[in-house]
Design a protein around this motif. Structure first.
Motif, short mmCIF file in Angstrom:
data_model
loop_
_atom_site.label_atom_id
_atom_site.label_comp_id
_atom_site.label_asym_id
_atom_site.label_seq_id
_atom_site.Cartn_x
_atom_site.Cartn_y
_atom_site.Cartn_z
N SER A 39 0.83 -1.21 0.00
CA SER A 39 0.00 0.00 0.00
C SER A 39 0.86 1.26 0.00
CB SER A 39 -0.91 0.00 1.24
OG SER A 39 -1.55 1.24 1.39
N SER A 40 0.41 2.27 -0.75
CA SER A 40 1.11 3.55 -0.75
C SER A 40 1.09 4.19 0.63
CB SER A 40 0.47 4.50 -1.77
OG SER A 40 -0.92 4.69 -1.48
N LEU A 41 0.08 3.85 1.44
CA LEU A 41 0.00 4.37 2.81
C LEU A 41 1.18 3.85 3.63
CD1 LEU A 41 -3.80 3.79 3.36
CD2 LEU A 41 -2.69 6.02 3.36
N GLN A 42 1.48 2.57 3.48
CA GLN A 42 2.58 1.99 4.24
C GLN A 42 3.93 2.54 3.77
OE1 GLN A 42 4.13 -2.36 5.83
NE2 GLN A 42 2.71 -2.28 4.11
N VAL A 43 4.09 2.68 2.45
CA VAL A 43 5.34 3.23 1.91
C VAL A 43 5.57 4.64 2.44
CG1 VAL A 43 6.52 3.96 -0.19
CG2 VAL A 43 5.31 1.79 -0.14
N ALA A 44 4.53 5.46 2.43
CA ALA A 44 4.65 6.83 2.93
C ALA A 44 5.06 6.85 4.39
CB ALA A 44 3.33 7.58 2.74
N THR A 64 3.71 11.76 -6.68
CA THR A 64 4.86 11.20 -7.40
C THR A 64 4.41 10.07 -8.32
OG1 THR A 64 6.35 11.75 -5.58
CG2 THR A 64 7.11 10.09 -7.15
N ILE A 65 3.52 9.21 -7.81
CA ILE A 65 3.00 8.11 -8.62
C ILE A 65 2.27 8.64 -9.85
CG2 ILE A 65 1.30 6.24 -8.67
CD1 ILE A 65 1.99 5.71 -5.72
N GLU A 66 1.45 9.66 -9.65
CA GLU A 66 0.67 10.22 -10.76
C GLU A 66 1.57 10.93 -11.76
OE1 GLU A 66 -2.18 12.44 -8.54
OE2 GLU A 66 -3.30 10.65 -7.95
N ASN A 67 2.67 11.52 -11.27
CA ASN A 67 3.63 12.14 -12.20
C ASN A 67 4.30 11.07 -13.05
OD1 ASN A 67 3.07 14.66 -11.17
ND2 ASN A 67 4.82 14.69 -9.78
N LEU A 68 4.65 9.93 -12.45
CA LEU A 68 5.28 8.84 -13.19
C LEU A 68 4.36 8.28 -14.26
CD1 LEU A 68 6.96 6.90 -10.21
CD2 LEU A 68 8.15 8.12 -12.04
N THR A 69 3.07 8.08 -13.91
CA THR A 69 2.12 7.53 -14.88
C THR A 69 1.81 8.53 -15.99
OG1 THR A 69 0.27 8.19 -13.46
CG2 THR A 69 1.11 5.95 -13.21
N GLU A 73 8.77 7.93 5.75
CA GLU A 73 8.56 9.24 6.38
C GLU A 73 8.25 10.31 5.33
OE1 GLU A 73 11.93 9.97 8.86
OE2 GLU A 73 11.48 8.32 10.22
N LYS A 74 7.29 9.99 4.47
CA LYS A 74 6.83 10.93 3.45
C LYS A 74 5.35 11.25 3.69
CE LYS A 74 10.68 10.34 0.98
NZ LYS A 74 11.68 11.40 0.76
N GLU A 75 4.91 12.42 3.24
CA GLU A 75 3.48 12.73 3.25
C GLU A 75 2.80 11.86 2.19
OE1 GLU A 75 1.68 14.64 5.12
OE2 GLU A 75 3.29 15.49 6.33
N HIS A 76 1.67 11.25 2.57
CA HIS A 76 1.01 10.36 1.61
C HIS A 76 0.59 11.10 0.35
CE1 HIS A 76 -2.42 7.85 0.05
NE2 HIS A 76 -1.43 6.98 0.08
N ARG A 77 0.15 12.33 0.50
CA ARG A 77 -0.26 13.09 -0.70
C ARG A 77 0.92 13.31 -1.65
NH1 ARG A 77 -0.49 16.94 3.45
NH2 ARG A 77 1.04 18.63 3.27
N ASN A 78 2.14 13.43 -1.08
CA ASN A 78 3.32 13.60 -1.93
C ASN A 78 3.67 12.29 -2.65
OD1 ASN A 78 3.53 16.25 -1.09
ND2 ASN A 78 4.97 15.79 0.55
N VAL A 79 3.48 11.16 -1.96
CA VAL A 79 3.74 9.87 -2.59
C VAL A 79 2.76 9.63 -3.75
CG1 VAL A 79 3.69 7.36 -2.24
CG2 VAL A 79 4.74 8.84 -0.51
N THR A 80 1.48 9.90 -3.51
CA THR A 80 0.49 9.71 -4.58
C THR A 80 0.77 10.66 -5.75
OG1 THR A 80 -1.06 11.23 -3.48
CG2 THR A 80 -1.28 8.88 -3.00
#
Length: 245
Positions: free
Chosen positions: A16-21, A34-39, A25-32
């Protein structure tokens, strides 16, 4: 050490992206983001990030992602630092262990497999004198072959047919007959609140098909129906392990 939960998402190992964040130690909104930028940069990587949702402690639904192993490698490539490297190694180990478990896992027979196995048993029994038990088992099996029946009801008929024929409950009960528990009921077992159970479930990624099922239920705070997750026996044992730590 925090436990890393790797899930089997329709044959694809994901985290889960929640666990990775949380772990990195990242903000979950920043992780998501980053994912959306990659896609957005390359649509070929879209399949590496499976869009999903989660419900926060206030009952609100938000977007998250189930990240495949390759997606994880791509996502954390830019995460630097000694601590980030340690977590990368832990995740690699967790993915490897889960892959090994899947290789050793013996799948539960499908409805078709169960029906074929029972048909073979009935054919072998034809040489014996027809008994009332066999007649009843054959009737149940014929009913299970009706196309219009739901898979769950077919499972029930096959399980009952096997029980009649052998006198033993050899097949596991369908999910519809397995006992489930609300967060409040689980909380009563361990002397904690339903909210605490909800937080633990989110933290340890327990709201998956492996640990229960989502239902539509009436909200205790209003007349509206809300999505409610009910936990199975495996989830109860997992909560027991977590709370006892």
């Amino acid at each position: 050490m925090n436990e890393i939960t790797i899930s089997n998402n329709n044959g694809e190992l994901t985290v889960s992206s929640l666990q990775v964040a949380k772990d990195f130690e990242k903000e979950h909104r920043n992780v998501t983001q980053t994912i959306e930028n990659l896609t957005a940069e390359n649509s070929a990587v879209t399949k590496l990030f499976i869009e999903s949702t989660y419900i926060n402690e206030r009952g609100r639904t938000y977007k998250c992602y189930d990240i495949t192993r390759d997606g994880f490698s791509l996502l954390v490539m830019g995460f630097t630092g000694k601590k980030a490297l340690e977590w990368k190694l832990k995740y690699i180990k967790a993915f490897n262990l889960m892959e090994q478990e899947l290789r050793e896992y013996k799948p539960i027979p499908t409805t078709e497999d169960r029906a074929k196995a029972l048909e073979i048993r009935l054919i072998n029994a034809k040489s014996r004198e027809m008994s009332e038990k066999r007649k009843k088992a054959e009737t149940l099996l014929k009913l299970a072959n009706i196309d219009t029946l739901s898979p769950e009801y077919k499972n029930i008929l096959i399980a009952k047919s096997t029980e009649v024929l052998t006198g033993e409950k050899l097949l596991p009960l369908p999910e519809s007959e397995q006992k489930t528990y609300s967060a409040g009921e689980v909380g009563q077992l361990f002397g904690v609140s339903a909210q605490a159970i909800g937080r633990l479930a989110t933290k340890h990624n327990l709201k998956t098909d492996e640990y229960g099922k989502w239902y539509r239920d009436k909200s205790p705070y209003s007349s509206k129906e809300v999505d409610t997750f009910r936990y199975n026996d495996k989830a109860v044992e997992r909560f027991r392990e977590i709370i006892s730590q």
